[in-house]
Scaffold this motif. Structure first.
Motif, PDB file in Angstrom:
ATOM      1  N   CYS A  98      53.093  39.088  41.014  1.00  0.00           N
ATOM      2  CA  CYS A  98      51.968  39.986  41.018  1.00  0.00           C
ATOM      3  C   CYS A  98      50.529  39.370  42.122  1.00  0.00           C
ATOM      4  CB  CYS A  98      50.592  41.049  40.249  1.00  0.00           C
ATOM      5  SG  CYS A  98      49.706  42.216  41.208  1.00  0.00           S
ATOM      6  N   THR A  99      49.939  40.278  43.326  1.00  0.00           N
ATOM      7  CA  THR A  99      49.041  39.410  44.150  1.00  0.00           C
ATOM      8  C   THR A  99      47.688  39.626  43.575  1.00  0.00           C
ATOM      9  OG1 THR A  99      50.466  37.978  45.395  1.00  0.00           O
ATOM     10  CG2 THR A  99      48.367  37.882  46.459  1.00  0.00           C
ATOM     11  N   VAL A 100      47.205  39.246  42.770  1.00  0.00           N
ATOM     12  CA  VAL A 100      45.318  40.247  43.608  1.00  0.00           C
ATOM     13  C   VAL A 100      44.451  39.367  44.527  1.00  0.00           C
ATOM     14  CG1 VAL A 100      43.649  40.236  41.612  1.00  0.00           C
ATOM     15  CG2 VAL A 100      45.618  40.675  41.277  1.00  0.00           C
ATOM     16  N   ILE A 101      44.294  40.522  45.666  1.00  0.00           N
ATOM     17  CA  ILE A 101      43.270  40.122  46.649  1.00  0.00           C
ATOM     18  C   ILE A 101      42.189  40.449  46.412  1.00  0.00           C
ATOM     19  CG2 ILE A 101      42.690  39.593  49.202  1.00  0.00           C
ATOM     20  CD1 ILE A 101      45.762  40.150  49.891  1.00  0.00           C
ATOM     21  N   ILE A 102      40.903  39.535  46.180  1.00  0.00           N
ATOM     22  CA  ILE A 102      39.339  39.741  45.318  1.00  0.00           C
ATOM     23  C   ILE A 102      38.453  39.662  46.414  1.00  0.00           C
ATOM     24  CG2 ILE A 102      37.536  39.243  43.443  1.00  0.00           C
ATOM     25  CD1 ILE A 102      40.610  37.578  42.566  1.00  0.00           C
ATOM     26  N   LYS A 103      38.040  40.799  46.721  1.00  0.00           N
ATOM     27  CA  LYS A 103      37.176  40.942  48.545  1.00  0.00           C
ATOM     28  C   LYS A 103      35.409  40.411  47.615  1.00  0.00           C
ATOM     29  CE  LYS A 103      39.978  42.405  51.845  1.00  0.00           C
ATOM     30  NZ  LYS A 103      40.581  43.528  52.805  1.00  0.00           N
ATOM     31  N   ILE A 104      34.913  39.425  48.109  1.00  0.00           N
ATOM     32  CA  ILE A 104      33.505  39.909  47.528  1.00  0.00           C
ATOM     33  C   ILE A 104      32.984  40.903  48.774  1.00  0.00           C
ATOM     34  CG2 ILE A 104      31.349  37.855  47.096  1.00  0.00           C
ATOM     35  CD1 ILE A 104      34.039  37.637  46.075  1.00  0.00           C
ATOM     36  N   ILE A 105      32.176  41.433  47.863  1.00  0.00           N
ATOM     37  CA  ILE A 105      31.751  42.461  48.722  1.00  0.00           C
ATOM     38  C   ILE A 105      29.504  42.207  48.590  1.00  0.00           C
ATOM     39  CG2 ILE A 105      30.620  44.794  48.361  1.00  0.00           C
ATOM     40  CD1 ILE A 105      32.852  45.224  46.732  1.00  0.00           C
ATOM     41  N   ASP A 106      29.362  42.280  49.849  1.00  0.00           N
ATOM     42  CA  ASP A 106      28.336  42.499  50.273  1.00  0.00           C
ATOM     43  C   ASP A 106      27.177  43.067  49.683  1.00  0.00           C
ATOM     44  OD1 ASP A 106      25.929  40.454  51.064  1.00  0.00           O
ATOM     45  OD2 ASP A 106      26.229  41.218  53.092  1.00  0.00           O
ATOM     46  N   GLY A 156      37.483  45.193  44.737  1.00  0.00           N
ATOM     47  CA  GLY A 156      36.153  44.428  45.724  1.00  0.00           C
ATOM     48  C   GLY A 156      35.783  44.126  44.291  1.00  0.00           C
ATOM     49  N   LEU A 157      34.715  42.806  44.562  1.00  0.00           N
ATOM     50  CA  LEU A 157      33.714  42.109  43.409  1.00  0.00           C
ATOM     51  C   LEU A 157      32.418  42.181  44.426  1.00  0.00           C
ATOM     52  CD1 LEU A 157      33.863  41.694  40.705  1.00  0.00           C
ATOM     53  CD2 LEU A 157      34.558  38.806  41.695  1.00  0.00           C
ATOM     54  N   GLU A 158      31.274  42.204  43.594  1.00  0.00           N
ATOM     55  CA  GLU A 158      29.743  42.753  44.332  1.00  0.00           C
ATOM     56  C   GLU A 158      29.622  41.005  44.203  1.00  0.00           C
ATOM     57  OE1 GLU A 158      27.025  45.595  43.046  1.00  0.00           O
ATOM     58  OE2 GLU A 158      29.149  47.382  43.358  1.00  0.00           O
ATOM     59  N   GLU A 159      28.988  40.499  45.482  1.00  0.00           N
ATOM     60  CA  GLU A 159      27.989  38.987  45.163  1.00  0.00           C
ATOM     61  C   GLU A 159      27.288  39.184  44.083  1.00  0.00           C
ATOM     62  OE1 GLU A 159      25.923  37.469  47.768  1.00  0.00           O
ATOM     63  OE2 GLU A 159      24.994  39.739  48.671  1.00  0.00           O
ATOM     64  N   ASN A 160      26.598  38.506  43.372  1.00  0.00           N
ATOM     65  CA  ASN A 160      25.734  37.864  42.528  1.00  0.00           C
ATOM     66  C   ASN A 160      26.220  38.187  41.083  1.00  0.00           C
ATOM     67  OD1 ASN A 160      24.504  36.504  44.528  1.00  0.00           O
ATOM     68  ND2 ASN A 160      23.588  38.283  45.401  1.00  0.00           N
ATOM     69  N   PHE A 188      29.318  35.162  42.741  1.00  0.00           N
ATOM     70  CA  PHE A 188      29.998  34.834  44.160  1.00  0.00           C
ATOM     71  C   PHE A 188      28.598  34.612  44.908  1.00  0.00           C
ATOM     72  CE2 PHE A 188      33.204  35.953  42.078  1.00  0.00           C
ATOM     73  CZ  PHE A 188      35.184  34.814  42.174  1.00  0.00           C
ATOM     74  N   ASP A 189      28.528  33.924  46.178  1.00  0.00           N
ATOM     75  CA  ASP A 189      27.828  34.252  47.173  1.00  0.00           C
ATOM     76  C   ASP A 189      28.146  34.610  48.723  1.00  0.00           C
ATOM     77  OD1 ASP A 189      25.669  34.000  49.181  1.00  0.00           O
ATOM     78  OD2 ASP A 189      24.245  32.527  47.670  1.00  0.00           O
ATOM     79  N   TYR A 190      27.632  35.835  48.732  1.00  0.00           N
ATOM     80  CA  TYR A 190      28.842  36.281  49.964  1.00  0.00           C
ATOM     81  C   TYR A 190      28.527  35.707  51.265  1.00  0.00           C
ATOM     82  CZ  TYR A 190      30.450  39.519  53.067  1.00  0.00           C
ATOM     83  OH  TYR A 190      31.153  40.570  54.607  1.00  0.00           O
ATOM     84  N   GLU A 191      26.745  35.017  51.617  1.00  0.00           N
ATOM     85  CA  GLU A 191      26.773  34.191  52.385  1.00  0.00           C
ATOM     86  C   GLU A 191      27.596  32.175  53.081  1.00  0.00           C
ATOM     87  OE1 GLU A 191      24.795  37.955  52.343  1.00  0.00           O
ATOM     88  OE2 GLU A 191      24.700  36.298  51.094  1.00  0.00           O
ATOM     89  N   GLU A 192      27.199  32.050  51.736  1.00  0.00           N
ATOM     90  CA  GLU A 192      27.942  30.886  51.048  1.00  0.00           C
ATOM     91  C   GLU A 192      29.311  30.718  50.968  1.00  0.00           C
ATOM     92  OE1 GLU A 192      26.039  28.616  51.240  1.00  0.00           O
ATOM     93  OE2 GLU A 192      24.149  29.844  52.383  1.00  0.00           O
ATOM     94  N   GLU A 193      29.622  31.597  50.700  1.00  0.00           N
ATOM     95  CA  GLU A 193      31.529  31.123  49.649  1.00  0.00           C
ATOM     96  C   GLU A 193      32.565  32.415  50.888  1.00  0.00           C
ATOM     97  OE1 GLU A 193      31.461  30.313  45.188  1.00  0.00           O
ATOM     98  OE2 GLU A 193      29.945  31.693  45.965  1.00  0.00           O
ATOM     99  N   PRO A 194      33.900  32.207  50.880  1.00  0.00           N
ATOM    100  CA  PRO A 194      34.464  32.678  51.042  1.00  0.00           C
ATOM    101  C   PRO A 194      34.020  34.161  51.073  1.00  0.00           C
ATOM    102  CG  PRO A 194      35.674  30.505  50.001  1.00  0.00           C
ATOM    103  CD  PRO A 194      34.332  30.744  49.811  1.00  0.00           C
ATOM    104  N   THR A 195      34.705  35.117  51.383  1.00  0.00           N
ATOM    105  CA  THR A 195      34.582  36.572  50.723  1.00  0.00           C
ATOM    106  C   THR A 195      36.226  36.634  50.529  1.00  0.00           C
ATOM    107  OG1 THR A 195      34.958  37.668  53.209  1.00  0.00           O
ATOM    108  CG2 THR A 195      32.672  36.395  52.697  1.00  0.00           C
ATOM    109  N   GLU A 196      37.092  35.797  50.406  1.00  0.00           N
ATOM    110  CA  GLU A 196      38.389  37.232  49.784  1.00  0.00           C
ATOM    111  C   GLU A 196      39.089  35.477  49.502  1.00  0.00           C
ATOM    112  OE1 GLU A 196      40.768  39.654  53.092  1.00  0.00           O
ATOM    113  OE2 GLU A 196      42.406  37.897  52.538  1.00  0.00           O
TER     114      GLU A 196
END
Length: 193
Positions: A185-193, A104-108, A157-165
């Motif tokens: 290795c595949t890393v999935i990064i999920k943007i946290i609102d 997980g990666l927090e926005e902003n 990252f901007d949760y509202e304006e960009e992909p969230t993953e």
């Protein structure tokens, strides 16, 4: 004598080196010490040393002594040292503990560390020396330190304006000879609102 290094995969009966003594009468060659595990055999008349059995990397380097003896008088002889090195073959590819990670990666946030990736390689020396890279994914938003395996974001990252993953495929590559091997290795990064 310092023969060319042998591969750990050298089969039995492989030529290693030929010992040659300059002497007025024929001499007899023998291995007198240092080859306690019996890896080598010498032809008593030609001085040709060959491997006797499969080599174990962890037992090398080996230094053993060869004696040239006057064939008519055993009290006249001379010894020489033979140093044999064995090199590790690139048997193993790098392996990540998990082929899929979710982070997980927090926005902003300003550019920051996302995750440290660490692969294992069971080879030694340069065959086990790893560098990291990005095989696929958004290279404008992520980068990896090729020495440490740390994956960083390079933007906020901007949760509202960009992909969230985001999906980033990382590779670890060894410095192997004759060819380099890779693990992934595949890393999935999920943007946290």
């Amino acid at each position: 004598y310092q023969p060319a290094p042998l591969s750990e995969n050298t089969p039995p009966d492989t030529f290693v080196v030929q010992i040659s003594a300059l002497y007025k009468v024929p001499v007899t060659y023998s291995i007198v010490s240092g080859d306690e595990k019996g890896y080598f055999i010498i032809d008593s008349s030609t001085g040709i040393i060959r491997t006797r059995k499969n080599l174990k990397l962890e037992d090398f380097p080996v230094s053993f002594n060869v004696r040239a003896t006057d064939s008519s008088n055993a009290d006249i002889f001379n010894d020489v040292s033979v140093n044999v090195e064995v090199i590790d073959e690139n048997d193993f590819p790098p392996v990540f503990p998990s082929s899929l990670l979710e982070e997980g990666l927090e926005e902003n946030l300003p550019p920051t560390q996302v995750v440290q990736l660490k692969a294992q390689d069971n080879d030694t020396g340069r065959n086990g020396f790893l560098t990291y890279g990005i095989l696929s994914g958004d290279r404008l938003k992520f980068r990896i330190d090729e020495a440490t395996g740390i994956l960083y974001s390079t933007a906020s990252f901007d949760y509202e304006e960009e992909p969230t993953e985001y999906q980033v495929v990382i590779y670890a590559e060894d410095d192997g000879i004759p060819e380099k091997k890779r693990g992934f290795c595949t890393v999935i990064i999920k943007i946290i609102d």
